[in-house]
Write an enzyme that holds these catalytic residues in place. Structure first.
Site, PDB file in Angstrom:
ATOM      1  N   ASN A 104       0.795  -1.226   0.000  1.00 16.58           N
ATOM      2  CA  ASN A 104       0.000   0.000   0.000  1.00 16.58           C
ATOM      3  C   ASN A 104       0.831   1.281   0.000  1.00 16.58           C
ATOM      4  O   ASN A 104       0.397   2.289  -0.530  1.00 16.58           O
ATOM      5  CB  ASN A 104      -1.009  -0.012   1.154  1.00 16.58           C
ATOM      6  CG  ASN A 104      -0.351  -0.216   2.492  1.00 16.58           C
ATOM      7  OD1 ASN A 104       0.807  -0.610   2.575  1.00 16.58           O
ATOM      8  ND2 ASN A 104      -1.083   0.048   3.543  1.00 16.58           N
TER       9      ASN A 104
ATOM     10  N   GLU B 229       4.703  -4.625  11.880  1.00 17.22           N
ATOM     11  CA  GLU B 229       3.637  -3.638  11.640  1.00 17.22           C
ATOM     12  C   GLU B 229       2.540  -4.355  10.881  1.00 17.22           C
ATOM     13  O   GLU B 229       2.643  -4.579   9.676  1.00 17.22           O
ATOM     14  CB  GLU B 229       4.185  -2.474  10.798  1.00 17.22           C
ATOM     15  CG  GLU B 229       5.226  -1.636  11.497  1.00 17.22           C
ATOM     16  CD  GLU B 229       4.664  -0.870  12.683  1.00 17.22           C
ATOM     17  OE1 GLU B 229       3.442  -0.854  12.890  1.00 17.22           O
ATOM     18  OE2 GLU B 229       5.485  -0.303  13.423  1.00 17.22           O
TER      19      GLU B 229
ATOM     20  N   CYS C 110      -3.466   0.386   6.899  1.00 17.82           N
ATOM     21  CA  CYS C 110      -3.558  -0.529   8.039  1.00 17.82           C
ATOM     22  C   CYS C 110      -4.218   0.088   9.260  1.00 17.82           C
ATOM     23  O   CYS C 110      -4.903  -0.591  10.018  1.00 17.82           O
ATOM     24  CB  CYS C 110      -2.166  -0.992   8.413  1.00 17.82           C
ATOM     25  SG  CYS C 110      -1.049   0.394   8.588  1.00 17.82           S
TER      26      CYS C 110
ATOM     27  N   GLU D 279       7.649   2.016  14.664  1.00 19.22           N
ATOM     28  CA  GLU D 279       8.396   2.699  13.612  1.00 19.22           C
ATOM     29  C   GLU D 279       8.339   4.199  13.905  1.00 19.22           C
ATOM     30  O   GLU D 279       7.529   4.677  14.680  1.00 19.22           O
ATOM     31  CB  GLU D 279       7.798   2.387  12.240  1.00 19.22           C
ATOM     32  CG  GLU D 279       7.970   0.910  11.913  1.00 19.22           C
ATOM     33  CD  GLU D 279       7.856   0.564  10.437  1.00 19.22           C
ATOM     34  OE1 GLU D 279       6.789   0.791   9.863  1.00 19.22           O
ATOM     35  OE2 GLU D 279       8.848   0.042   9.878  1.00 19.22           O
TER      36      GLU D 279
HETATM   37  P1  NDP Z   1       1.052  -9.829   3.323  1.00 14.94           P
HETATM   38  O1  NDP Z   1       1.096 -10.193   4.756  1.00 14.94           O
HETATM   39  O2  NDP Z   1       0.394 -10.734   2.379  1.00 14.94           O
HETATM   40  O3  NDP Z   1       2.534  -9.626   2.770  1.00 14.94           O
HETATM   41  C1  NDP Z   1       3.453  -8.724   3.369  1.00 14.94           C
HETATM   42  C2  NDP Z   1       4.842  -9.005   2.819  1.00 14.94           C
HETATM   43  O4  NDP Z   1       5.345 -10.230   3.373  1.00 14.94           O
HETATM   44  C3  NDP Z   1       4.895  -9.178   1.302  1.00 14.94           C
HETATM   45  O5  NDP Z   1       6.085  -8.609   0.821  1.00 14.94           O
HETATM   46  C4  NDP Z   1       4.882 -10.682   1.159  1.00 14.94           C
HETATM   47  O6  NDP Z   1       5.385 -11.138  -0.077  1.00 14.94           O
HETATM   48  C5  NDP Z   1       5.764 -11.092   2.326  1.00 14.94           C
HETATM   49  N1  NDP Z   1       5.598 -12.465   2.772  1.00 14.94           N
HETATM   50  C6  NDP Z   1       4.529 -13.291   2.617  1.00 14.94           C
HETATM   51  N2  NDP Z   1       4.754 -14.480   3.222  1.00 14.94           N
HETATM   52  C7  NDP Z   1       5.987 -14.418   3.774  1.00 14.94           C
HETATM   53  C8  NDP Z   1       6.782 -15.328   4.548  1.00 14.94           C
HETATM   54  N3  NDP Z   1       6.349 -16.541   4.883  1.00 14.94           N
HETATM   55  N4  NDP Z   1       8.007 -14.917   4.947  1.00 14.94           N
HETATM   56  C9  NDP Z   1       8.454 -13.676   4.654  1.00 14.94           C
HETATM   57  N5  NDP Z   1       7.757 -12.782   3.920  1.00 14.94           N
HETATM   58  C10 NDP Z   1       6.524 -13.141   3.490  1.00 14.94           C
HETATM   59  O7  NDP Z   1       0.398  -8.372   3.296  1.00 14.94           O
HETATM   60  P2  NDP Z   1      -0.018  -7.511   2.055  1.00 14.94           P
HETATM   61  O8  NDP Z   1       1.159  -7.216   1.200  1.00 14.94           O
HETATM   62  O9  NDP Z   1      -1.226  -8.115   1.437  1.00 14.94           O
HETATM   63  O10 NDP Z   1      -0.408  -6.130   2.770  1.00 14.94           O
HETATM   64  C11 NDP Z   1      -1.617  -5.911   3.423  1.00 14.94           C
HETATM   65  C12 NDP Z   1      -1.474  -6.117   4.925  1.00 14.94           C
HETATM   66  O11 NDP Z   1      -0.442  -5.300   5.434  1.00 14.94           O
HETATM   67  C13 NDP Z   1      -2.729  -5.716   5.666  1.00 14.94           C
HETATM   68  O12 NDP Z   1      -3.062  -6.682   6.614  1.00 14.94           O
HETATM   69  C14 NDP Z   1      -2.347  -4.443   6.375  1.00 14.94           C
HETATM   70  O13 NDP Z   1      -3.046  -4.172   7.525  1.00 14.94           O
HETATM   71  C15 NDP Z   1      -0.889  -4.636   6.603  1.00 14.94           C
HETATM   72  N6  NDP Z   1      -0.237  -3.351   6.736  1.00 14.94           N
HETATM   73  C16 NDP Z   1       0.205  -2.952   7.967  1.00 14.94           C
HETATM   74  C17 NDP Z   1       0.771  -1.710   8.132  1.00 14.94           C
HETATM   75  C18 NDP Z   1       1.298  -1.276   9.452  1.00 14.94           C
HETATM   76  O14 NDP Z   1       2.179  -0.439   9.484  1.00 14.94           O
HETATM   77  N7  NDP Z   1       0.845  -1.792  10.572  1.00 14.94           N
HETATM   78  C19 NDP Z   1       0.903  -0.777   7.024  1.00 14.94           C
HETATM   79  C20 NDP Z   1       0.437  -1.307   5.779  1.00 14.94           C
HETATM   80  C21 NDP Z   1      -0.121  -2.564   5.659  1.00 14.94           C
HETATM   81  P3  NDP Z   1       4.429 -11.193  -1.357  1.00 14.94           P
HETATM   82  O15 NDP Z   1       3.144 -10.512  -1.037  1.00 14.94           O
HETATM   83  O16 NDP Z   1       5.203 -10.480  -2.385  1.00 14.94           O
HETATM   84  O17 NDP Z   1       4.221 -12.639  -1.647  1.00 14.94           O
END
Ligand code: NDP
Length: 483
Positions: free
Chosen positions: A152, A249, A283, A457
């Protein structure tokens, strides 16, 4: 403008390609068209990035904080000069309207680089007097840190992790989400242009497996993830197996409580910012909007009226204020939740469907008469869907607001400031707002409690999460020993 990145990865100060890795298409969310392609990192690329980071980190840590800070602030200045170009890239990566990206994406990366660049020279230890003896402490970097981003805020996340890590003398390997691979590469390029030694900040592309390979590598001292709670659980567990530091996060389902005495337009504005900015893909969004019964119908009427002013359209047109979802997959998840809201009996006030145009657009959607047990009130939707729940009194609102596994954010709108502080004081949430919603200046700590994460953060707090303290006891006299 060149949308196709020069190459997939940025390692040891230069772009690197390896077409052996699985192809990842870059899709412009406003049209659904493929605008570029990168390749996931192979094990050889992951190894190269970590080796480069490990080698570069020692020298980087030996530099003075002032030198490190100067490079970070120089990178911030370059980002500000190129804000327009970087914002256009961010818009292509995410689909967010240029109106937003010009204001918050590259600029918030610059804010982080300036802020942590400014702090770098002041990272000191303590002197603790113990009679003739003393202890001194040294704040040391952790080593090689891994950053893993959500889709995002690809520029902001890359900088919110990179800036404090580098200020403290760490090196970083950053893996963007496969959905938004472009922007972190630009950040890496600009850091090198600003004088960052090669290898200190690297970017590798890939899906979850690449993230997992980075997290599991013994050369890595710390992992900072922005992502969903299920991914957070996996990454936290993998990091724990090797006793690594983590920042998590994660997601949320945050409450925004609006009392009868609130300024109606400010409350509606807060609810709009907390639900529809970035098409709801934030988020910390306040997606459970608790509205006190006396103001509820006026709130809903004013909200529907103001949502009618949203300009939905081409994100590259600066007049557009509401864009598409990041991907077809995310759009379908959101539409699935909209269907559940309807099926479980919530009252649809507006929106509730995909828009009839190219790209992944979902209309801004508001449900009223939502009850706590409905799926849309319990699960993170991560899209433009607001749930309005009503309440009678303060105690009830506080109890229901906290009845969730998440704890990222919480907000309250009221003219009664004693009540505002009393309510926020009881919120189980890390990032809170009074008569506002979703402000995230770099000076303020950001992060969640409960399932929404660990660590913080931004702000001086982030320094604690990218450094560790060594204590040194200094004896001035003789050593007494029992034998
Ligand atoms: P995901 O949890 O699907 O993915 C986050 C990242 O982790 C991606 O780069 C993903 O790779 C990677 N990933 C997935 N599986 C693994 C693993 N087993 N080991 C290491 N890395 C892995 O989230 P989204 O990208 O769909 O983002 C949306 C989510 O992020 C929402 O739940 C939102 O709330 C949260 N979010 C939280 C924020 C905060 O600051 N608290 C801010 C913004 C979002 P890939 O997707 O490329 O496969």
């Amino acid at each position: 403008m060149q949308l196709q990145p020069t190459a997939s990865h940025f390692i040891d100060g230069a772009y690197v390609e390896d077409t052996e890795g699985a192809p990842i298409d870059i899709i412009y969310p406003a049209t659904g068209q493929v605008i570029g392609r990168v390749h996931a990192a192979t094990p050889a690329i992951v190894d190269r990035a970590l080796a480069s980071a490990e080698a570069a980190q020692r020298d980087w840590a030996r530099r003075t904080g002032r030198e490190r800070g100067r490079i970070l602030t120089r990178a911030a200045a370059i980002i500000r000069e190129r804000n327009h170009e970087l914002s256009v890239l961010e818009t292509h990566d995410t689909g967010k309207p240029l109106q937003e990206t010009l204001a918050v994406d590259a600029t918030s990366a610059a804010d982080a680089l300036e802020y942590f660049g400014g702090l770098a020279a002041s990272l000191t230890g303590e002197h603790i007097a113990l009679g003739e003896d003393w202890v001194y402490t040294v704040r040391e970097p952790l080593g090689v840190c891994v950053g893993i981003g959500a889709w995002n805020y690809p520029t902001q996340i890359a900088a919110w992790k990179g800036a404090p890590a580098l200020a403290c003398g760490n090196a970083m390997v950053f893996k963007p989400s496969e959905t938004t691979p472009i922007c972190a590469l630009k950040l890496a390029e600009i850091l090198v242009e600003a004088g960052l030694p090669k290898g200190v900040y690297n970017v590798v592309q890939g899906m979850g497996e690449v993230g997992a390979a980075l997290v599991g590598d013994p050369r890595v001292a710390k992992v900072s993830l922005t992502g969903s709670v299920p991914t957070g659980r996996k990454v936290y567990a993998a990091a724990a197996a090797q006793m690594k530091h983590v920042t998590m996060e994660l997601g949320g389902k945050s409450p925004l409580i609006i009392f009868d005495d609130a300024d109606l337009d400010n409350a509606v504005g807060g609810a709009i910012n907390g639900n529809f900015y970035s098409s709801g893909q934030v988020c910390s969004n306040g997606t459970r909007v608790f509205v006190q019964k006396g103001i509820k119908e006026a709130f809903l009427a004013r909200l529907a009226e103001r949502l009618g002013d949203a300009v939905i359209g081409d994100p590259l047109d600066e007049a557009t204020s509401f864009g598409p979802m990041v991907s077809a997959a995310q759009m379908n998840i959101v539409l699935g939740y909209v269907d559940k809201g309807k099926a479980e009996g919530a009252r649809l006030i507006c929106g509730g469907q995909r828009l009839a145009r190219d790209g992944f657009y979902v209309a801004p959607t508001v449900f009223a008469d939502v009850s706590d047990d409905m799926t849309i009130a319990r699960e993170e939707i991560f899209g433009p869907v607001m749930s309005v729940l009503d309440f009678e009194d303060e105690a009830e609102a506080v109890a229901r607001a906290n009845a969730t596994e998440f704890g990222l954010s919480a907000g309250v709108f009221t003219r009664d400031l004693s009540r505002a502080h009393r309510v926020i004081g009881q919120m189980q949430a890390g990032s809170c707002f009074i008569n506002s919603y979703n402000d995230a200046p770099v000076e303020a700590p950001f992060g969640g409690v409960k399932a929404s994460g660990v660590g913080r953060e931004n702000s001086k707090e982030a320094i604690q999460h990218y450094s560790q303290v060594k204590s040194v006891y200094v004896r001035m006299g003789d050593v007494e020993a029992p034998f």
